[in-house]
Motif scaffolding. Structure first.
Motif, PDB file in Angstrom:
ATOM      1  N   ASP A  24      16.742 -11.129   5.445  1.00  0.00           N
ATOM      2  CA  ASP A  24      16.425  -9.836   5.756  1.00  0.00           C
ATOM      3  C   ASP A  24      15.647  -9.126   4.692  1.00  0.00           C
ATOM      4  OD1 ASP A  24      17.954 -10.367   8.255  1.00  0.00           O
ATOM      5  OD2 ASP A  24      19.672  -9.122   7.581  1.00  0.00           O
ATOM      6  N   ALA A  25      16.053  -9.356   3.454  1.00  0.00           N
ATOM      7  CA  ALA A  25      15.274  -8.781   2.412  1.00  0.00           C
ATOM      8  C   ALA A  25      13.809  -9.425   2.514  1.00  0.00           C
ATOM      9  CB  ALA A  25      15.911  -8.806   1.118  1.00  0.00           C
ATOM     10  N   LEU A  26      13.693 -10.770   2.661  1.00  0.00           N
ATOM     11  CA  LEU A  26      12.310 -11.265   2.307  1.00  0.00           C
ATOM     12  C   LEU A  26      11.507 -11.223   3.832  1.00  0.00           C
ATOM     13  CD1 LEU A  26      13.307 -14.718   0.860  1.00  0.00           C
ATOM     14  CD2 LEU A  26      12.396 -12.707  -0.284  1.00  0.00           C
ATOM     15  N   ALA A  27      12.156 -11.036   4.678  1.00  0.00           N
ATOM     16  CA  ALA A  27      11.318 -10.477   6.090  1.00  0.00           C
ATOM     17  C   ALA A  27      10.756  -8.952   5.805  1.00  0.00           C
ATOM     18  CB  ALA A  27      12.328 -10.461   7.411  1.00  0.00           C
ATOM     19  N   TRP A  28      11.679  -8.050   5.232  1.00  0.00           N
ATOM     20  CA  TRP A  28      11.106  -6.697   4.789  1.00  0.00           C
ATOM     21  C   TRP A  28      10.110  -6.882   3.750  1.00  0.00           C
ATOM     22  CZ3 TRP A  28      10.407  -3.879   0.382  1.00  0.00           C
ATOM     23  CH2 TRP A  28      10.532  -2.544   0.522  1.00  0.00           C
ATOM     24  N   VAL A  29      10.086  -7.880   2.813  1.00  0.00           N
ATOM     25  CA  VAL A  29       9.090  -7.773   1.943  1.00  0.00           C
ATOM     26  C   VAL A  29       7.710  -8.405   2.603  1.00  0.00           C
ATOM     27  CG1 VAL A  29       8.340  -9.544  -0.080  1.00  0.00           C
ATOM     28  CG2 VAL A  29      10.651  -8.099  -0.170  1.00  0.00           C
ATOM     29  N   ARG A  30       8.003  -9.504   3.425  1.00  0.00           N
ATOM     30  CA  ARG A  30       6.705  -9.915   4.075  1.00  0.00           C
ATOM     31  C   ARG A  30       5.976  -8.727   4.971  1.00  0.00           C
ATOM     32  NH1 ARG A  30      10.172 -14.554   4.830  1.00  0.00           N
ATOM     33  NH2 ARG A  30      10.540 -13.719   6.691  1.00  0.00           N
ATOM     34  N   GLN A  31       6.720  -7.888   5.477  1.00  0.00           N
ATOM     35  CA  GLN A  31       6.116  -6.676   6.496  1.00  0.00           C
ATOM     36  C   GLN A  31       5.570  -5.799   5.568  1.00  0.00           C
ATOM     37  OE1 GLN A  31       8.959  -3.913   8.101  1.00  0.00           O
ATOM     38  NE2 GLN A  31       7.778  -4.153   9.918  1.00  0.00           N
ATOM     39  N   GLN A  32       5.923  -5.498   4.340  1.00  0.00           N
ATOM     40  CA  GLN A  32       5.466  -4.540   3.532  1.00  0.00           C
ATOM     41  C   GLN A  32       3.907  -5.204   2.653  1.00  0.00           C
ATOM     42  OE1 GLN A  32       6.366  -1.641   3.523  1.00  0.00           O
ATOM     43  NE2 GLN A  32       8.063  -2.211   4.951  1.00  0.00           N
ATOM     44  N   PHE A 648       3.033   4.749   1.439  1.00  0.00           N
ATOM     45  CA  PHE A 648       3.113   3.793   0.082  1.00  0.00           C
ATOM     46  C   PHE A 648       2.339   2.531   0.514  1.00  0.00           C
ATOM     47  CE2 PHE A 648       7.013   2.835   2.288  1.00  0.00           C
ATOM     48  CZ  PHE A 648       7.143   1.174   2.146  1.00  0.00           C
ATOM     49  N   LEU A 649       2.295   1.892  -0.570  1.00  0.00           N
ATOM     50  CA  LEU A 649       1.584   0.405  -0.474  1.00  0.00           C
ATOM     51  C   LEU A 649       2.507  -0.294  -1.390  1.00  0.00           C
ATOM     52  CD1 LEU A 649      -2.153   1.298  -0.667  1.00  0.00           C
ATOM     53  CD2 LEU A 649      -0.898   0.154   1.323  1.00  0.00           C
ATOM     54  N   TYR A 650       3.181  -1.365  -0.983  1.00  0.00           N
ATOM     55  CA  TYR A 650       4.008  -2.345  -1.648  1.00  0.00           C
ATOM     56  C   TYR A 650       3.586  -3.754  -1.417  1.00  0.00           C
ATOM     57  CZ  TYR A 650       8.594  -4.209  -2.758  1.00  0.00           C
ATOM     58  OH  TYR A 650       9.665  -4.854  -3.414  1.00  0.00           O
ATOM     59  N   TYR A 651       3.712  -4.471  -2.811  1.00  0.00           N
ATOM     60  CA  TYR A 651       3.258  -5.749  -2.981  1.00  0.00           C
ATOM     61  C   TYR A 651       4.392  -6.497  -3.775  1.00  0.00           C
ATOM     62  CZ  TYR A 651       1.040 -10.068  -4.472  1.00  0.00           C
ATOM     63  OH  TYR A 651       0.887 -11.495  -4.914  1.00  0.00           O
ATOM     64  N   GLU A 652       5.077  -7.499  -3.190  1.00  0.00           N
ATOM     65  CA  GLU A 652       6.079  -8.001  -4.112  1.00  0.00           C
ATOM     66  C   GLU A 652       5.666  -9.727  -4.041  1.00  0.00           C
ATOM     67  OE1 GLU A 652      10.644  -9.912  -3.436  1.00  0.00           O
ATOM     68  OE2 GLU A 652      10.228  -7.437  -3.126  1.00  0.00           O
ATOM     69  N   ASP A 653       5.214 -10.197  -5.298  1.00  0.00           N
ATOM     70  CA  ASP A 653       4.813 -11.609  -5.360  1.00  0.00           C
ATOM     71  C   ASP A 653       6.171 -12.385  -5.474  1.00  0.00           C
ATOM     72  OD1 ASP A 653       3.688 -14.096  -6.178  1.00  0.00           O
ATOM     73  OD2 ASP A 653       2.570 -13.093  -7.784  1.00  0.00           O
ATOM     74  N   THR A 654       5.994 -13.647  -4.843  1.00  0.00           N
ATOM     75  CA  THR A 654       7.307 -14.393  -4.942  1.00  0.00           C
ATOM     76  C   THR A 654       7.527 -15.286  -5.956  1.00  0.00           C
ATOM     77  OG1 THR A 654       5.948 -16.252  -3.604  1.00  0.00           O
ATOM     78  CG2 THR A 654       7.251 -14.577  -2.195  1.00  0.00           C
ATOM     79  N   GLU A 655       6.474 -15.347  -6.854  1.00  0.00           N
ATOM     80  CA  GLU A 655       6.536 -16.032  -8.260  1.00  0.00           C
ATOM     81  C   GLU A 655       6.398 -14.943  -9.427  1.00  0.00           C
ATOM     82  OE1 GLU A 655       3.642 -19.005  -8.028  1.00  0.00           O
ATOM     83  OE2 GLU A 655       5.089 -20.498  -6.893  1.00  0.00           O
TER      84      GLU A 655
END
Length: 691
Positions: A24-32, A648-655
């Motif tokens: 669920d968290a990673l799905a939220w991250v992908r959406q952002q 807001f703008l949000y970017y989370e790199d997976t590495e």
């Protein structure tokens, strides 16, 4: 008892975001991420920004960062053909002649492909004085936890049947060819072998061929410590000193010697930094006033030589003035190289013991350019040589070779300009903070800049952990910002180390509001002078600097129109229970202490967000693999903004770990997103009105 993050927060933050790799968290991250990409990557300027940064990161004319090892020069080199890097060696003479003849010892990209792992090379620990064998440190995706594997420099191969220490936050040093001293997770129940900060506190002796569960315990600290780890120091005469460092807090340490009779505590101040061994004496700097037993008082900030056996009194090598601070220290085979900050301008000095060592030390300043940063790259214990990096805001990096034997320095390499700095100048100015303290800051701008408040400006600072912000060369920001007419400002606020331990102490713990006030004072001074205005002013910070940005975003939303918050701490009510947060109680304070709890609640950016406030749209970035601060801070903050209806703008790199990015394409992508964001908010023709 410390508060744990709420399972179901009433403030609109979903509990599933705390499960770092949960679906669920990673799905939220992908959406952002998709929203950020659509908004920023879709801009026609993105590709040009990306290519500009990639060109810097993959430029084959970069200066190779040298390390002295096994009588040769080693370097990790990354380019378009080797994004993870090749670990390579050259002979010293050809490197100094700026014509190195490289030989690859480890191809990290090939290893990653072969083993189907996301390996990031994090250095090697080698057995002195011959530097054979070594333990190579490999991290999965850039996280702090790593695997250690025995490697032979002569063959360029991992040793068959050699030492292999599986993934853990861990440290290991060589006692001899067949024995290691290791601190790690030894497999105790429920992380019983790790501190509350997530680091090891049990040190064991491990023999070749022995299983981890049979290693003999040498020393243990406490679970409430930050960490306990071993270290080996060697001097140019071949003396070796085996130490165990017990970090009781982030800033308080105890050192013990490993002797044939067991572990013996050394009488040292608790706030110090050990730099090396010279003529069997410890070289260290003290971050507190110290009066050694039977000795004379030593002022905080001093560089000191100490006999670890206690048989001889300490010697003060150098004590800085009120406007100076010791920045970096390296020990060669016969001297000490020190970089100093004098009014936040870099200098380099060589210190040598007088003949016989009884009459103290002599210091000589090396002739280097002014208004620069000076960093120690590496020092050689086999000789008097040390490499220094010299650069400025508009001056590309130079590599200099210092010699503590000849007390000399000479430039051996210089990078060509990586952005158009024609017409740019650097000024140093001072702002007055809330309590009357003068705060220095650097401004990089066009010589013909008009003081009409219309200049787009980016202000940055760090303000913590006694780390200094100095005039470093930043070609990425140079290309994407300064060469395009942007003003670049670096503030030397309290909490850093620009003026020594007292500057840090003034902004530590419950005094941290001074740090935030200093930063706001610089912004107001820029606006007072007409350098910029709130509609054209942006701010950026990472890690502790990300906390600074979060506080400024909530305390002074009217002062800026762009806020970049990178790999940040933002939930200060729960930071102690998140990732390695417990290790920073010495810097921020603890929720378990009433007055500190009240302060943390008052300044916590997550708690401070309020409905109906006119916030600028921030850009927030973090990394899934950050096992130091962790991505949950950034996620919660973004989710709270989402619940309040704040854009807001949000970017989370997976590495990337806490660095956020680990290879050139990832760096180019993240920096290009930032550049588009800043262009939208600060440079485009019609910025939003001043609030």
């Amino acid at each position: 008892m410390l508060a744990s993050p709420p399972a179901h927060a009433a403030d609109g933050v979903p509990a599933f975001l705390s499960d770092v790799t949960g679906p669920d968290a990673l799905a939220w991250v992908r959406q952002q991420n998709q929203h950020a990409f659509a908004t920023l990557q879709g801009d026609s300027r993105y590709r040009g920004f990306y290519d500009a940064v990639l060109g810097v990161e993959q430029d084959r004319h970069r200066i190779p960062k040298p390390t002295f090892l096994a009588g040769r020069i080693y370097n990790l080199w990354q380019d378009d053909g080797h994004p993870r890097g090749i670990w390579r060696e050259s002979d010293v003479s050809s490197f100094i002649a700026a014509d190195p003849r490289w030989r690859t010892r480890l191809d990290v990209d090939a290893l990653a492909r072969q083993e189907h792992r996301d390996w990031v090379f994090q250095g090697a620990e080698c057995l002195t004085p011959d530097d054979r064998p070594c333990l190579v440190r490999l991290s999965e995706g850039g996280e702090d936890a790593a695997s250690l594997r025995e490697f032979d420099l002569a063959t360029g191969r991992f040793v068959p049947g050699g030492f292999v220490l599986p993934r853990s936050k861990q440290g290991a040093v060589w006692l001899d060819r067949d024995t290691l001293l290791v601190a790690r997770d030894w497999g105790g129940a429920a992380n019983g072998d790790m501190t509350e900060s997530g680091y090891p506190f049990i040190v064991r002796r491990l023999h070749r061929g022995q299983g981890l569960d049979h290693a003999e315990e040498v020393m243990r600290g406490r679970r409430t410590d930050v960490a306990v780890d071993p270290m080996v120091l060697t001097d140019g005469e071949g003396h070796r000193l085996v130490l165990i460092r017990r970090a009781v807090t982030f800033f308080e340490e105890q050192y013990s010697r490993l002797t044939p009779q067991g572990v013996r505590r050394i009488d040292l101040p608790t706030r110090l930094e050990v730099h090396g061994l010279l003529h069997s004496r410890l070289i260290l700097s003290v971050n507190q006033d110290w009066t050694p037993a039977g000795g004379k008082p030593v002022p905080a900030g001093s560089l000191v030589s100490v006999d670890p056996s206690g048989a001889a009194p300490p010697q003060v090598i150098f004590t800085p003035t009120a406007r100076q601070s010791v920045d970096e220290v390296a020990v060669t085979g016969d001297g000490v190289v020190v970089t100093l900050l004098d009014t936040v301008r870099g200098q380099a000095w060589v210190f040598r013991p007088s003949v016989g060592g009884a009459q103290g030390w002599t210091g000589t300043r090396l002739p280097l350019p002014d208004m620069m940063s000076v960093h120690v790259v590496d020092a050689d214990q086999r000789s008097g040589r040390a490499f220094l990096s010299v650069s400025g805001f508009v001056t590309p990096p130079q590599l200099w070779l210092a010699d503590t034997t000849a007390v000399s320095v000479r430039k051996i390499m210089e990078l060509p300009p990586q952005f158009d700095a024609a017409g740019l100048v650097v000024d140093q100015s001072w702002a007055i903070s809330t309590d009357g303290t003068r705060i220095p800051y650097f401004v990089v701008h066009r010589k013909d800049m008009r003081l009409d408040g219309a200049n787009p400006a980016m202000l940055t600072a760090y303000g913590g952990f006694q780390l200094s912000s100095v005039p470093d060369y930043n070609p990425e920001f140079g290309r994407l910002w300064m060469a395009r007419g942007g003003v670049y400002v670096v503030a030397n606020i309290r909490g850093g180390g620009e003026f020594g331990p007292a500057w840090h102490e003034a902004g530590r713990g419950v005094h941290r509001q001074r740090v935030f006030d200093d930063f706001a004072a610089v912004a107001r001074d820029l606006e007072r002078r007409g350098v910029t205005s709130p509609a054209r002013l942006g701010i950026r910070g990472r890690s502790n600097g990300g906390l600074l940005m979060g506080v400024e975003f909530t305390q002074h939303p009217e002062l800026w129109n762009a806020v970049i918050i990178g790999v940040p701490l933002l939930d200060m009510e729960h930071y102690e229970t998140m990732a390695a947060g417990a290790s920073w109680v010495g810097e921020y304070g603890s929720m378990a202490v009433p007055d500190q709890r009240a302060f943390l609640q008052r300044i916590s950016p997550l708690r401070a967000l309020r409905a109906g406030t006119d916030y600028p749209e921030p850009f927030i970035f973090t990394s899934t693999r950050d096992d130091r601060v962790g991505p949950v801070h950034a996620r919660r903050f973004a989710a709270r903004l989402q619940a309040l209806g704040v854009p807001f703008l949000y970017y989370e790199d997976t590495e990337g770990g806490h660095s956020g990015t680990v290879n050139a394409p990832e760096i180019a992508h993240e920096r290009a997103l930032e550049a588009v964001y800043l262009s939208h908010r600060l440079m485009d023709a019609a910025p939003p009105a001043i609030r």
